[in-house]
Design a protein around this motif. Structure first.
Motif, PDB file in Angstrom:
ATOM      1  N   PHE A  31       0.845  -1.202   0.000  1.00 32.11           N
ATOM      2  CA  PHE A  31       0.000   0.000   0.000  1.00 32.11           C
ATOM      3  C   PHE A  31       0.877   1.248   0.000  1.00 32.11           C
ATOM      4  CE2 PHE A  31      -2.305  -3.361   2.163  1.00 32.11           C
ATOM      5  CZ  PHE A  31      -3.489  -3.384   1.435  1.00 32.11           C
ATOM      6  N   ASP A  32       0.547   2.193  -0.883  1.00 33.93           N
ATOM      7  CA  ASP A  32       1.320   3.435  -0.846  1.00 33.93           C
ATOM      8  C   ASP A  32       0.716   4.383   0.181  1.00 33.93           C
ATOM      9  OD1 ASP A  32      -0.568   5.250  -2.032  1.00 33.93           O
ATOM     10  OD2 ASP A  32       0.044   4.574  -4.016  1.00 33.93           O
ATOM     11  N   LYS A  33       1.461   5.389   0.551  1.00 29.11           N
ATOM     12  CA  LYS A  33       1.030   6.270   1.645  1.00 29.11           C
ATOM     13  C   LYS A  33      -0.231   7.066   1.333  1.00 29.11           C
ATOM     14  CE  LYS A  33       4.487   9.703   0.379  1.00 29.11           C
ATOM     15  NZ  LYS A  33       5.752  10.315   0.774  1.00 29.11           N
ATOM     16  N   LYS A  93       9.921   5.442   1.969  1.00 31.90           N
ATOM     17  CA  LYS A  93       9.485   6.766   1.525  1.00 31.90           C
ATOM     18  C   LYS A  93       8.162   6.727   0.765  1.00 31.90           C
ATOM     19  CE  LYS A  93      14.080   8.700   1.400  1.00 31.90           C
ATOM     20  NZ  LYS A  93      15.135   9.322   0.643  1.00 31.90           N
ATOM     21  N   GLU A  94       7.607   5.542   0.445  1.00 34.28           N
ATOM     22  CA  GLU A  94       6.370   5.465  -0.319  1.00 34.28           C
ATOM     23  C   GLU A  94       5.365   4.464   0.240  1.00 34.28           C
ATOM     24  OE1 GLU A  94       5.526   7.514  -2.707  1.00 34.28           O
ATOM     25  OE2 GLU A  94       3.593   6.531  -2.986  1.00 34.28           O
ATOM     26  N   HIS A  95       5.829   3.325   0.732  1.00 33.60           N
ATOM     27  CA  HIS A  95       4.920   2.245   1.102  1.00 33.60           C
ATOM     28  C   HIS A  95       4.747   2.118   2.614  1.00 33.60           C
ATOM     29  CE1 HIS A  95       6.138   1.296  -3.023  1.00 33.60           C
ATOM     30  NE2 HIS A  95       4.858   0.986  -3.130  1.00 33.60           N
ATOM     31  N   VAL A  96       3.518   1.746   2.989  1.00 32.72           N
ATOM     32  CA  VAL A  96       3.149   1.693   4.403  1.00 32.72           C
ATOM     33  C   VAL A  96       2.449   0.373   4.716  1.00 32.72           C
ATOM     34  CG1 VAL A  96       2.864   4.195   4.540  1.00 32.72           C
ATOM     35  CG2 VAL A  96       0.893   2.776   3.971  1.00 32.72           C
ATOM     36  N   PHE A  97       2.324   0.069   5.976  1.00 33.21           N
ATOM     37  CA  PHE A  97       1.473  -1.008   6.458  1.00 33.21           C
ATOM     38  C   PHE A  97       0.180  -0.369   6.960  1.00 33.21           C
ATOM     39  CE2 PHE A  97       5.753  -2.708   7.072  1.00 33.21           C
ATOM     40  CZ  PHE A  97       5.630  -3.936   6.440  1.00 33.21           C
ATOM     41  N   LEU A  98      -0.906  -1.107   6.854  1.00 36.24           N
ATOM     42  CA  LEU A  98      -2.175  -0.656   7.428  1.00 36.24           C
ATOM     43  C   LEU A  98      -2.297  -1.262   8.813  1.00 36.24           C
ATOM     44  CD1 LEU A  98      -4.567  -1.115   4.372  1.00 36.24           C
ATOM     45  CD2 LEU A  98      -3.197   0.883   5.013  1.00 36.24           C
ATOM     46  N   ILE A  99      -2.855  -0.505   9.733  1.00 34.98           N
ATOM     47  CA  ILE A  99      -2.981  -0.931  11.118  1.00 34.98           C
ATOM     48  C   ILE A  99      -4.343  -0.479  11.630  1.00 34.98           C
ATOM     49  CG2 ILE A  99      -1.829   1.129  12.002  1.00 34.98           C
ATOM     50  CD1 ILE A  99      -0.435  -0.751  14.046  1.00 34.98           C
ATOM     51  N   ALA A 100      -4.900  -1.230  12.567  1.00 36.62           N
ATOM     52  CA  ALA A 100      -6.210  -0.865  13.107  1.00 36.62           C
ATOM     53  C   ALA A 100      -6.136   0.520  13.752  1.00 36.62           C
ATOM     54  CB  ALA A 100      -6.671  -1.909  14.118  1.00 36.62           C
ATOM     55  N   LYS A 101      -7.147   1.329  13.511  1.00 35.68           N
ATOM     56  CA  LYS A 101      -7.171   2.675  14.080  1.00 35.68           C
ATOM     57  C   LYS A 101      -7.206   2.620  15.600  1.00 35.68           C
ATOM     58  CE  LYS A 101      -8.891   5.427  10.360  1.00 35.68           C
ATOM     59  NZ  LYS A 101      -9.724   6.527   9.957  1.00 35.68           N
ATOM     60  N   GLY A 102      -6.464   3.499  16.225  1.00 38.05           N
ATOM     61  CA  GLY A 102      -6.459   3.620  17.678  1.00 38.05           C
ATOM     62  C   GLY A 102      -5.477   2.699  18.379  1.00 38.05           C
ATOM     63  N   GLU A 103      -4.771   1.867  17.625  1.00 35.97           N
ATOM     64  CA  GLU A 103      -3.826   0.924  18.237  1.00 35.97           C
ATOM     65  C   GLU A 103      -2.432   1.562  18.244  1.00 35.97           C
ATOM     66  OE1 GLU A 103      -5.471  -2.011  19.668  1.00 35.97           O
ATOM     67  OE2 GLU A 103      -6.739  -0.303  19.212  1.00 35.97           O
ATOM     68  N   ASN A 104      -2.298   2.552  19.085  1.00 34.44           N
ATOM     69  CA  ASN A 104      -1.115   3.412  19.071  1.00 34.44           C
ATOM     70  C   ASN A 104       0.150   2.767  19.637  1.00 34.44           C
ATOM     71  OD1 ASN A 104      -2.581   5.557  17.921  1.00 34.44           O
ATOM     72  ND2 ASN A 104      -3.474   5.979  19.921  1.00 34.44           N
ATOM     73  N   GLN A 105       0.024   1.869  20.593  1.00 34.13           N
ATOM     74  CA  GLN A 105       1.221   1.232  21.146  1.00 34.13           C
ATOM     75  C   GLN A 105       1.829   0.280  20.108  1.00 34.13           C
ATOM     76  OE1 GLN A 105       0.749  -0.748  24.912  1.00 34.13           O
ATOM     77  NE2 GLN A 105       2.909  -0.546  25.356  1.00 34.13           N
ATOM     78  N   LEU A 106       0.985  -0.495  19.435  1.00 34.67           N
ATOM     79  CA  LEU A 106       1.470  -1.367  18.366  1.00 34.67           C
ATOM     80  C   LEU A 106       2.071  -0.527  17.244  1.00 34.67           C
ATOM     81  CD1 LEU A 106       1.831  -4.089  16.977  1.00 34.67           C
ATOM     82  CD2 LEU A 106      -0.526  -3.901  16.167  1.00 34.67           C
ATOM     83  N   LEU A 107       1.409   0.556  16.885  1.00 35.63           N
ATOM     84  CA  LEU A 107       1.916   1.453  15.838  1.00 35.63           C
ATOM     85  C   LEU A 107       3.292   1.991  16.216  1.00 35.63           C
ATOM     86  CD1 LEU A 107       1.520   3.081  13.216  1.00 35.63           C
ATOM     87  CD2 LEU A 107       0.376   4.823  14.601  1.00 35.63           C
TER      88      LEU A 107
END
Length: 141
Positions: free
Chosen positions: A96-98, A114-128
């Motif tokens: 996934f790109d940013k 610089k371009e690609h990201v992982f998706l993470i569940a919203k609100g899961e800030n410690q894991l992020l």
């Protein structure tokens, strides 16, 4: 005396910061890191019943560093996003790109290249925070 009490409150409040709304980090530590995978070479590749690719390698290194067991779940992007929204997955890999359209339904990490990201569940800030720290330490800057 008030200053000391104020400092103690600040220190104790900072110990658990940031928090996960649904406890994804604790769940990953106690069970396993649940990673959704949308096949998108060269980021994610399915080959002879195993997953490969630069994002799979990065997540395996992250899990190894944090002593997490990891499980991968293949699916379409829309299937995986629904599972992420229901906190059935912790992270989605798939090149996934940013600027992904899924940003409305999922959080994103900082780009690892610089371009690609992982998706993470919203609100899961410690894991992020944990995953982004690993990304920053291992990115090609």
């Amino acid at each position: 005396m008030k200053n000391i009490l104020f400092i103690l409150l600040l220190v104790s409040a900072a110990c658990d910061f940031p928090k996960d709304a649904e406890g994804s980090w604790v769940d990953a530590q106690n069970n396993y890191l649940k990673v959704g995978v949308s096949i998108n070479p060269p980021f994610t590749i399915s080959e002879r019943d195993s997953l490969k690719g630069m994002e799979i390698d990065l997540l395996k290194k992250f899990a190894g560093k944090e002593n997490l067991k990891i499980r991968f779940f293949e699916g379409s992007e829309s299937e995986l996003i629904k599972k992420l929204e229901n906190y059935e997955l912790h992270v989605i890999a798939g090149g996934f790109d940013k600027k992904t359209l899924w940003k409305q339904k999922a959080g994103t990490t900082s780009p690892y290249d610089k371009e690609h990201v992982f998706l993470i569940a919203k609100g899961e800030n410690q894991l992020l925070k944990k995953l982004e720290t690993h990304i920053f330490q291992n990115s090609n800057k």
